[in-house]
Write a protein that holds these residues in place. Structure first.
Motif, PDB file in Angstrom:
ATOM      1  N   GLY A 294       0.857  -1.198   0.000  1.00  0.00           N
ATOM      2  CA  GLY A 294       0.000   0.000   0.000  1.00  0.00           C
ATOM      3  C   GLY A 294       0.873   1.219   0.000  1.00  0.00           C
ATOM      4  O   GLY A 294       0.952   1.939   1.001  1.00  0.00           O
ATOM      5  N   PRO A 295       1.572   1.499  -1.095  1.00  0.00           N
ATOM      6  CA  PRO A 295       2.630   2.511  -1.108  1.00  0.00           C
ATOM      7  C   PRO A 295       2.184   3.916  -0.746  1.00  0.00           C
ATOM      8  O   PRO A 295       2.952   4.673  -0.162  1.00  0.00           O
ATOM      9  CB  PRO A 295       3.158   2.447  -2.547  1.00  0.00           C
ATOM     10  N   GLY A 296       0.953   4.289  -1.079  1.00  0.00           N
ATOM     11  CA  GLY A 296       0.523   5.650  -0.802  1.00  0.00           C
ATOM     12  C   GLY A 296      -0.310   5.796   0.454  1.00  0.00           C
ATOM     13  O   GLY A 296      -0.770   6.898   0.769  1.00  0.00           O
ATOM     14  N   HIS A 297      -0.519   4.732   1.189  1.00  0.00           N
ATOM     15  CA  HIS A 297      -1.403   4.757   2.356  1.00  0.00           C
ATOM     16  C   HIS A 297      -0.700   5.412   3.545  1.00  0.00           C
ATOM     17  O   HIS A 297       0.491   5.195   3.783  1.00  0.00           O
ATOM     18  CB  HIS A 297      -1.820   3.327   2.712  1.00  0.00           C
ATOM     19  N   SER A 298      -1.432   6.215   4.296  1.00  0.00           N
ATOM     20  CA  SER A 298      -0.860   6.894   5.468  1.00  0.00           C
ATOM     21  C   SER A 298      -0.401   5.909   6.532  1.00  0.00           C
ATOM     22  O   SER A 298       0.407   6.253   7.404  1.00  0.00           O
ATOM     23  CB  SER A 298      -1.891   7.850   6.078  1.00  0.00           C
ATOM     24  N   TYR A 299      -0.881   4.667   6.458  1.00  0.00           N
ATOM     25  CA  TYR A 299      -0.478   3.639   7.409  1.00  0.00           C
ATOM     26  C   TYR A 299       1.023   3.364   7.326  1.00  0.00           C
ATOM     27  O   TYR A 299       1.642   2.996   8.324  1.00  0.00           O
ATOM     28  CB  TYR A 299      -1.273   2.362   7.114  1.00  0.00           C
ATOM     29  N   GLN A 300       1.604   3.565   6.150  1.00  0.00           N
ATOM     30  CA  GLN A 300       3.044   3.377   5.992  1.00  0.00           C
ATOM     31  C   GLN A 300       3.811   4.338   6.903  1.00  0.00           C
ATOM     32  O   GLN A 300       4.791   3.968   7.554  1.00  0.00           O
ATOM     33  CB  GLN A 300       3.446   3.596   4.530  1.00  0.00           C
ATOM     34  N   ARG A 301       3.360   5.561   6.943  1.00  0.00           N
ATOM     35  CA  ARG A 301       4.018   6.563   7.783  1.00  0.00           C
ATOM     36  C   ARG A 301       3.837   6.241   9.265  1.00  0.00           C
ATOM     37  O   ARG A 301       4.751   6.449  10.072  1.00  0.00           O
ATOM     38  CB  ARG A 301       3.466   7.951   7.451  1.00  0.00           C
ATOM     39  N   ALA A 302       2.683   5.710   9.622  1.00  0.00           N
ATOM     40  CA  ALA A 302       2.435   5.355  11.021  1.00  0.00           C
ATOM     41  C   ALA A 302       3.336   4.208  11.461  1.00  0.00           C
ATOM     42  O   ALA A 302       3.903   4.227  12.558  1.00  0.00           O
ATOM     43  CB  ALA A 302       0.961   4.969  11.206  1.00  0.00           C
ATOM     44  N   MET A 303       3.469   3.189  10.605  1.00  0.00           N
ATOM     45  CA  MET A 303       4.357   2.075  10.947  1.00  0.00           C
ATOM     46  C   MET A 303       5.796   2.547  11.055  1.00  0.00           C
ATOM     47  O   MET A 303       6.535   2.145  11.972  1.00  0.00           O
ATOM     48  CB  MET A 303       4.237   0.968   9.891  1.00  0.00           C
ATOM     49  N   HIS A 304       6.212   3.379  10.126  1.00  0.00           N
ATOM     50  CA  HIS A 304       7.592   3.878  10.149  1.00  0.00           C
ATOM     51  C   HIS A 304       7.853   4.689  11.409  1.00  0.00           C
ATOM     52  O   HIS A 304       8.950   4.631  11.989  1.00  0.00           O
ATOM     53  CB  HIS A 304       7.852   4.718   8.898  1.00  0.00           C
ATOM     54  N   ALA A 305       6.867   5.462  11.855  1.00  0.00           N
ATOM     55  CA  ALA A 305       7.047   6.295  13.043  1.00  0.00           C
ATOM     56  C   ALA A 305       7.278   5.434  14.283  1.00  0.00           C
ATOM     57  O   ALA A 305       8.128   5.752  15.124  1.00  0.00           O
ATOM     58  CB  ALA A 305       5.827   7.194  13.238  1.00  0.00           C
ATOM     59  N   VAL A 306       6.525   4.343  14.416  1.00  0.00           N
ATOM     60  CA  VAL A 306       6.712   3.445  15.565  1.00  0.00           C
ATOM     61  C   VAL A 306       8.103   2.830  15.546  1.00  0.00           C
ATOM     62  O   VAL A 306       8.808   2.793  16.563  1.00  0.00           O
ATOM     63  CB  VAL A 306       5.636   2.340  15.557  1.00  0.00           C
ATOM     64  N   VAL A 307       8.505   2.349  14.384  1.00  0.00           N
ATOM     65  CA  VAL A 307       9.826   1.731  14.263  1.00  0.00           C
ATOM     66  C   VAL A 307      10.924   2.751  14.536  1.00  0.00           C
ATOM     67  O   VAL A 307      11.921   2.457  15.208  1.00  0.00           O
ATOM     68  CB  VAL A 307       9.991   1.114  12.860  1.00  0.00           C
ATOM     69  N   GLU A 308      10.750   3.962  14.027  1.00  0.00           N
ATOM     70  CA  GLU A 308      11.765   4.994  14.204  1.00  0.00           C
ATOM     71  C   GLU A 308      11.955   5.346  15.670  1.00  0.00           C
ATOM     72  O   GLU A 308      13.093   5.535  16.134  1.00  0.00           O
ATOM     73  CB  GLU A 308      11.372   6.243  13.413  1.00  0.00           C
TER      74      GLU A 308
END
Length: 445
Positions: A294-308
């Motif tokens: 899901g390359p354009g989904h905002s969920y990508q940013r949410a997952m990345h934020a947790v990992v970061e």
């Protein structure tokens, strides 16, 4: 030092780690530099009796802590990359050209160069010299944030027709330099494993020509294929469940539950290790496959934020302890040989190997995967050494008796610190100049 004092120091250090990325942005000081300095200061304070910071007393603990730190970083790197890798399309292979060159040419040349220095300058046995080369060869995804891509691009904040200046900044952040260094760091932490295993096999003795075939067939090919396959399968399954599940209750992307990234990390790593594959490669492959679901989904940013955030916490702990250990005897066995090896790697071996790989039959800079001379020099130079090197040495020492282990720990720690200082000071101004030049070229075009 009392328990209350320890809690106070940890709290202040965590606050410092939270503030540092914002304070040091745009200046030639990186957060890792400050965190190591704070750790060194803490190490000068009296510690409880019996407290040892010698990594040889805690090989298993060091292995697992650094291993998890690298895994977290690999998941973050995979989720941040916005360029898909479709092996069925030749255009994708071309766009990834700098990465293949860094992996297939630069890393083996770096291993060879450091191994020769270890054997010729430091007088190490060939197997130990090879281990040193394998330990120091991979670039680090943990400490290289200043020269890597940022957050993943998503439609909720990167819509067409938005703020033009913001869009331009995002395009600059996704340039070939940052992409190449990020993808390299994501892949070569796993691809260094075959050489670590080769060194361990040589240290164990009895390595014959017959064993060469076993090493190539299993440690080089078999474990790499298994790791990548498990990671892709896990990313595909979790991506379908998160973004395309028929039931709304199972579609985690719509629910906004970002802990799927951690579940994907643990599941892909565990599955790959169970079947004998390289878990580092599995995590990176899983992250990239999950990113493409899901390359354009905002969920990508949410997952990345947790990992970061988790990566920042783990990096804080590792750097603080590394700084403390430096002022409590970690560099006790460092001598001129180790200094020569470390500085030669950072200033000569890696830059030269990287430039040779990127400049030989170089692609045109106007084509996908092409870099101009300045960009090739930047990619070749910014090969940051860090937590991955500490992991590989701890892993090797916990699996086989390693001669000259105290010297190796001092040399590897000094190399990491030298890289943190040198690359930390130069990254911000160098990348700023390259971004400004790229912006001028873009506006003229």
């Amino acid at each position: 030092m009392t328990g209350a004092t320890i809690y106070l120091l940890l709290g202040l250090s965590l606050l410092l780690a939270t503030v540092l990325p914002h304070v040091t942005r745009g200046i030639a000081v990186s957060p890792p530099m400050v965190l190591v300095a704070v750790g060194m200061a803490i190490g000068l304070l009296p510690l409880p009796d019996g407290t040892s910071l010698d990594p040889m007393d805690h090989r298993v603990l060091v292995t697992h802590v650094t291993e998890f730190t690298v895994l977290i970083s690999l998941m973050g790197v995979g989720l941040a990359l916005d360029r898909p890798l479709d092996l069925r399309k030749w255009a994708c292979w071309r766009a990834w050209s700098p990465v293949w060159r860094l992996l297939l040419v630069t890393m083996p040349l770096t291993i060879l160069g450091v191994a020769l220095l270890g054997w010729w300058v430091a007088g190490l046995a060939p197997a130990v010299a090879l281990l040193l080369g394998a330990v120091l060869a991979p670039t680090d995804p943990v400490l290289a944030s200043d020269v890597q891509v940022g957050e993943p691009l998503t439609e909720d904040v990167d819509e067409p027709g938005g703020d033009g200046d913001g869009d331009e900044d995002r395009q600059l952040e996704d340039d070939d330099i940052r992409f190449s260094l990020t993808a390299e760091a994501g892949l070569n932490d796993g691809l260094a494993f075959p050489f670590v295993h080769l060194a361990l096999l040589l240290l164990a003795g009895g390595f014959t020509l017959v064993d060469v075939g076993t090493w190539v067939g299993w440690y080089v090919l078999g474990k790499i294929v298994l790791g990548v396959a498990v990671g892709l399968a896990a990313g595909w399954l979790l991506g379908r469940q998160a973004f395309h599940a028929r039931s709304d209750k199972l579609r985690l992307a719509d629910a906004g539950e970002p802990l799927l990234a951690l579940a994907a990390l643990l599941a892909s790593y565990g599955a790959a290790e169970l079947v004998g594959g390289y878990g580092f490669l599995a995590v990176f492959a899983c992250a990239m496959r999950l990113r493409s679901a899901g390359p354009g989904h905002s969920y990508q940013r949410a997952m990345h934020a947790v990992v970061e955030r988790l990566e920042r916490l783990m990096t804080l702990m590792v750097l603080l302890v590394l700084g403390m250990a430096m002022t409590r005897g970690l560099l006790e066995h460092l001598d001129w040989r180790g200094i020569v090896v470390a500085l030669a790697l950072v200033l000569v071996v890696r830059p030269l190997a990287g430039y040779v790989a990127l400049s030989t039959l170089a692609r045109d800079q106007d084509r996908d995967g092409g870099l101009d001379r300045g960009e090739r020099m930047a990619v070749a130079f910014f090969g940051v050494r860090g937590v991955g090197s500490l992991f590989y040495l701890a892993y090797a020492a916990s699996h086989e008796h390693v001669p000259d282990e105290p010297w190796l720990w001092s040399t590897v720690a000094f190399t990491v610190i030298a890289s943190v200082l040198l690359h930390g000071v130069t990254a911000t101004p160098a990348m700023a100049r390259l971004d400004a030049r790229r912006g001028r070229i873009s506006s003229q075009g």
